[in-house]
Write an enzyme that holds these catalytic residues in place. Sequence first.
Site, PDB file in Angstrom:
ATOM      1  N   LEU A 186       0.809  -1.215   0.000  1.00 48.52           N
ATOM      2  CA  LEU A 186       0.000   0.000   0.000  1.00 48.52           C
ATOM      3  C   LEU A 186       0.846   1.270   0.000  1.00 48.52           C
ATOM      4  O   LEU A 186       0.315   2.374  -0.115  1.00 48.52           O
ATOM      5  CB  LEU A 186      -0.929   0.020   1.227  1.00 48.52           C
ATOM      6  CG  LEU A 186      -1.764  -1.241   1.474  1.00 48.52           C
ATOM      7  CD1 LEU A 186      -2.576  -1.082   2.759  1.00 48.52           C
ATOM      8  CD2 LEU A 186      -2.678  -1.535   0.292  1.00 48.52           C
ATOM      9  N   TYR A 214       2.745  10.979 -11.708  1.00 53.34           N
ATOM     10  CA  TYR A 214       2.187  10.032 -10.727  1.00 53.34           C
ATOM     11  C   TYR A 214       1.612   8.810 -11.442  1.00 53.34           C
ATOM     12  O   TYR A 214       1.896   7.661 -11.074  1.00 53.34           O
ATOM     13  CB  TYR A 214       1.106  10.736  -9.916  1.00 53.34           C
ATOM     14  CG  TYR A 214       0.349   9.837  -8.965  1.00 53.34           C
ATOM     15  CD1 TYR A 214       1.000   9.182  -7.924  1.00 53.34           C
ATOM     16  CD2 TYR A 214      -1.027   9.648  -9.099  1.00 53.34           C
ATOM     17  CE1 TYR A 214       0.307   8.355  -7.048  1.00 53.34           C
ATOM     18  CE2 TYR A 214      -1.725   8.840  -8.234  1.00 53.34           C
ATOM     19  CZ  TYR A 214      -1.060   8.192  -7.207  1.00 53.34           C
ATOM     20  OH  TYR A 214      -1.755   7.373  -6.341  1.00 53.34           O
ATOM     21  N   LYS A 217       2.766   4.775 -11.242  1.00 57.08           N
ATOM     22  CA  LYS A 217       1.842   3.728 -10.822  1.00 57.08           C
ATOM     23  C   LYS A 217       1.734   2.640 -11.887  1.00 57.08           C
ATOM     24  O   LYS A 217       1.709   1.438 -11.571  1.00 57.08           O
ATOM     25  CB  LYS A 217       0.459   4.336 -10.530  1.00 57.08           C
ATOM     26  CG  LYS A 217       0.354   5.038  -9.191  1.00 57.08           C
ATOM     27  CD  LYS A 217       0.539   4.047  -8.045  1.00 57.08           C
ATOM     28  CE  LYS A 217       0.227   4.644  -6.700  1.00 57.08           C
ATOM     29  NZ  LYS A 217       0.406   3.671  -5.591  1.00 57.08           N
ATOM     30  N   ASN A 258     -10.907   7.924  -5.993  1.00 50.31           N
ATOM     31  CA  ASN A 258     -10.765   8.683  -4.752  1.00 50.31           C
ATOM     32  C   ASN A 258     -11.361   7.907  -3.578  1.00 50.31           C
ATOM     33  O   ASN A 258     -12.533   7.509  -3.619  1.00 50.31           O
ATOM     34  CB  ASN A 258     -11.486  10.031  -4.885  1.00 50.31           C
ATOM     35  CG  ASN A 258     -10.909  10.881  -5.994  1.00 50.31           C
ATOM     36  OD1 ASN A 258      -9.882  11.527  -5.828  1.00 50.31           O
ATOM     37  ND2 ASN A 258     -11.570  10.868  -7.156  1.00 50.31           N
ATOM     38  N   PRO A 282     -43.002  16.078  39.712  1.00 51.55           N
ATOM     39  CA  PRO A 282     -43.971  15.274  40.465  1.00 51.55           C
ATOM     40  C   PRO A 282     -45.349  15.936  40.492  1.00 51.55           C
ATOM     41  O   PRO A 282     -45.479  17.153  40.708  1.00 51.55           O
ATOM     42  CB  PRO A 282     -43.355  15.193  41.862  1.00 51.55           C
ATOM     43  CG  PRO A 282     -41.884  15.315  41.613  1.00 51.55           C
ATOM     44  CD  PRO A 282     -41.750  16.270  40.482  1.00 51.55           C
ATOM     45  N   GLY A 283     -46.385  15.132  40.241  1.00 55.73           N
ATOM     46  CA  GLY A 283     -47.754  15.613  40.285  1.00 55.73           C
ATOM     47  C   GLY A 283     -48.227  16.325  39.042  1.00 55.73           C
ATOM     48  O   GLY A 283     -49.412  16.692  38.943  1.00 55.73           O
TER      49      GLY A 283
END
Length: 369
Positions: free
Chosen positions: A53, A103, A107, A132, A281-282
Site C-alpha cells: 500500500l 504520478y 503507478k 478517490n 412530580p404531580g
Amino acid sequence: MNILITGSKGFVGQNLIAELKNRKYEHIFEYHRETEPELLEEYCQKADFVFHLAGVNRPKDQAEFMDVNYGLTETLLEKMKKYNNKSPIVISSSTHAAFESSYGISKRASEDLLFDYSKQTGAIVHIYRFPNIFGKWCKPNYNSAVATFCHNIANGLPITVNDPSVEMSLIYIDDVVEELLQALNGKPTQAGEYCEVSTIHKITLGEIADLIYSFKNSREERSIPVLSDALTKKLYSTYLSYLPESQFSYELKMNVDSRGSFTEFIKTPDRGQVSINVSKPGITKGNHWHHTKNEKFLVVSGKGVIRFRKIDSEQVIEYFVSGDKLEVVDIPVGYTHNIENLGDTDLVTVMWANEYFDPKKPDTYYLEV
C-alpha cells in the site's frame, strides 16, 4: 498467517490493520517510512500474504514518484524472489495509472512490474486501480477533497470549489477494507486484469460541499441527514470523524417552565422527531389529540400513567409506566391523551413522533382526557 503491509501508517493501511486486528489476525508485519529497512528482508522471507500500500502522491520533487512508487515495488519484489516467496500480493494502484502524469506513469510502471513478476514466478497478484478514497483518518489538505472539506468545514475554515460541476468517483474506506479482506481470502472482485471495489459513488464537488455544510448546520437544526442514502451515510460518518475534540458535544434548546421541560433532540425529514419530556412530580402534560401525527412514549426514569380517551367516547384507558420496566406505548390518532407523574422524582419520557413539529400545521387539538 503472516501478513506484510507496506504503507502501514497510511490512510488505507491504518484502516486495514485496525480491521485485521478486529478479526483476530495477530501476525502483522507493519512497514512504513520509519521502519528499519533491514526489517523488510525478514518480512519478505516470512510473509504469507502481502498488501503493498506504500506510495507517494504529493512529493516535493517529481522524481520521488518513480523513486518511491516504482522503486519500493521493485525492492519488495526482489526480496520476495530472493527467498523464493510466492505469496499472493495485493497492490494499491490508482485510476491515474491510465494517464500520462508523473504520478500515473509511476503507478503504471509498478503495475507492469507486478504483472511481469507474476508471469516469472507464478505468484498471484491482485492490482487495484482505486479512484478517490474517503473515510476516517484520511489526511486533509493533501490529496482528498472530501477529507479537506470535512476538516475545514468542521473547524470553521473556508473551502475552495473551483468548479462545482466536476464529477467525482468515490469509494468508502470500509468498502475498500472489506474488498482487501476478500482478496486475502482468495475472493477478490475481478474486473478484467485488474481488481475493483464494486461500490463506487458518483457525485459532484458542489454536491459534496453542500452535503458537508448541511451536516454542520444539522446541529443547529437538531436534524440528521437522510441516512437511507448510502453515500450520505458514509459522508456523514466521515464528517463526524473530523470534529475538533473540544466540539464533540452541542447544546439543545430546552423549553423549561414550572411543569418541567420539553427538548427537541433529533428531527428527520423522513423518520420523524425524537424529543425528551421531563415532568415534575404531580404534573400532567398533554390533553390533546391528533388527526395524523402518531407518537411513541418511552418512560426511562420515574413512574407515571398515560391515559387515553377516544374523542367520541367517555371510556378512559390507563397504562401505568415506569423507568424500572422499559416499554413503549403507542399513541394512536383520534385519541386524546396525557401523561401524569405519579412519583416523587422527575418523570423522564423519550417521545417519538412520526413527523417533526410544524408550527404552521401542528395537527394538535386540545381536549381533556
